[in-house]
Enzyme design. Structure first.
Site, PDB file in Angstrom:
ATOM      1  N   LYS A  49      33.921  40.012  33.215  1.00  0.00           N
ATOM      2  CA  LYS A  49      35.075  40.909  33.331  1.00  0.00           C
ATOM      3  C   LYS A  49      35.829  40.947  32.008  1.00  0.00           C
ATOM      4  O   LYS A  49      36.234  42.006  31.524  1.00  0.00           O
ATOM      5  CB  LYS A  49      36.000  40.437  34.461  1.00  0.00           C
ATOM      6  N   GLN A  93      40.702  35.215  40.274  1.00  0.00           N
ATOM      7  CA  GLN A  93      39.301  35.111  40.712  1.00  0.00           C
ATOM      8  C   GLN A  93      39.226  34.297  42.007  1.00  0.00           C
ATOM      9  O   GLN A  93      39.751  33.188  42.085  1.00  0.00           O
ATOM     10  CB  GLN A  93      38.460  34.467  39.600  1.00  0.00           C
ATOM     11  N   ASP A 116      42.910  44.288  41.567  1.00  0.00           N
ATOM     12  CA  ASP A 116      41.867  44.090  42.581  1.00  0.00           C
ATOM     13  C   ASP A 116      42.183  44.891  43.843  1.00  0.00           C
ATOM     14  O   ASP A 116      41.315  45.064  44.700  1.00  0.00           O
ATOM     15  CB  ASP A 116      41.760  42.603  42.955  1.00  0.00           C
TER      16      ASP A 116
END
Ligand code: NDP
Length: 278
Positions: A49, A93, A116
């Site tokens: 990422k 994460q 997200d």
């Protein structure tokens, strides 16, 4: 002839578009990726990422925190990032270590920096048709579907899986595109029969090659979100070899939905920076 949907190629185009839009906008989007502990798989995801973000001109920063960090310390870090004007996107994460309440951490992120799209406010916005940040994997799937089919209105869509990160937001996006949507899950009766009604079938289960040819209507479009490892090889939730010949189009694993997820994260970070500028 079945079309094999090339997610890798589409994701590359989306990343190139994001790079161009960032250059034109004059913005310097900043993305903070928070990694707690040292789970090897999470480390790989975070590295990918971070690298992808830098390639399109996003100032990415990985914040590594010890596995035994307290929840209060993690929340304090999130609060600091919420205030930081250089940061437009914050991603924690998952999974987090067991002693930390994942929901509390996600909901501590400023919803306008929640790239997200997991924050309860963004889930609520999506459910009520308000603009917000949308989870990356379902967003990637809907972009692939719209590119292929154009208007999805009136189509029967079946989503297998009802997780908050894939199944539910996927169903919601299909509903927003005027599909007639069924959400199937582990308690669904006659799953093959339900799936066989679908013009669009999305599998987000995590069971290798579960979807068989007799579950799929002739000419359906099949989107395989599953990522499973069998004998060291990646495969999806769909038995590709037997299902593909029946489909109008299908995503392979790897090379289908997977690459779209990171590309959509970059798109979301740019969108967040634009929204915050306003
Ligand atoms: P979850 O485990 O959170 O959810 C799985 C869902 O599948 C649940 O709703 C569950 O039902 C349902 N399910 C499980 N077994 C069956 C069954 N036998 N029949 C019908 N439904 C079943 O998984 P995620 O949503 O997080 O992920 C799904 C898959 O997608 C995984 O393979 C994951 O690796 C992959 N993935 C891929 C991404 C990508 O970038 N391509 C990103 C995210 C995930 P119930 O709710 O009843 O338990």
């Amino acid at each position: 002839m079945t079309k094999i949907i090339n997610g890798k190629e589409f994701a590359a185009k989306l990343r190139a578009l994001t790079l161009k839009e960032i250059e034109v906008s004059g913005l310097k989007p900043g993305l903070a990726v928070v990694l707690v502990g040292n789970d090897p798989a999470s480390e790989v995801y975070v590295r990918n990422k971070d690298a992808a973000a830098r390639e399109v001109g996003i100032a990415a920063e990985t914040i590594k925190l010890a596995a035994d960090i307290s929840q209060a310390e993690l929340l304090a870090k999130i609060a600091e990032l919420n205030k930081d004007k250089k940061i437009h996107g914050i991603l924690v994460q998952l999974p987090l270590p067991k002693h930390i309440d994942e929901k509390a951490v996600i909901n501590a992120i400023d919803p306008d920096k929640d790239v997200d799209g997991f924050h309860v406010i963004n889930a609520g916005r999506a459910f009520t048709g308000q603009a917000g940040l949308v989870p990356c994997t379902p967003l990637g799937c809907i972009l692939l579907l719209k590119d292929l089919l154009g208007d999805l209105s009136g189509m029967n869509a079946v989503v297998i899986g009802r997780s908050n990160i894939v199944g539910k937001p996927m169903a919601n996006l299909l509903l927003a595109e005027n599909c007639t949507v069924t959400i199937a899950h582990s308690k669904t009766r006659d799953l093959p029969g339900v799936c066989a009604q679908a013009d669009i079938l999305v599998a987000a289960v995590g069971r290798p090659k579960m979807v068989k040819a007799n579950w799929v209507k002739e000419g359906a479009v099949v989107i395989d979100v599953g990522i499973n490892r069998v004998d060291g090889k990646l495969c999806g939730d769909v038995d590709f070899d037997e299902v593909a010949p029946k489909c109008r189009a299908i995503t392979p694993v790897p090379g289908g939905v997977g690459p779209m997820t990171i590309a959509c994260l970059l798109k979301n970070t740019l969108d967040a920076a634009r929204r915050l500028r306003k």
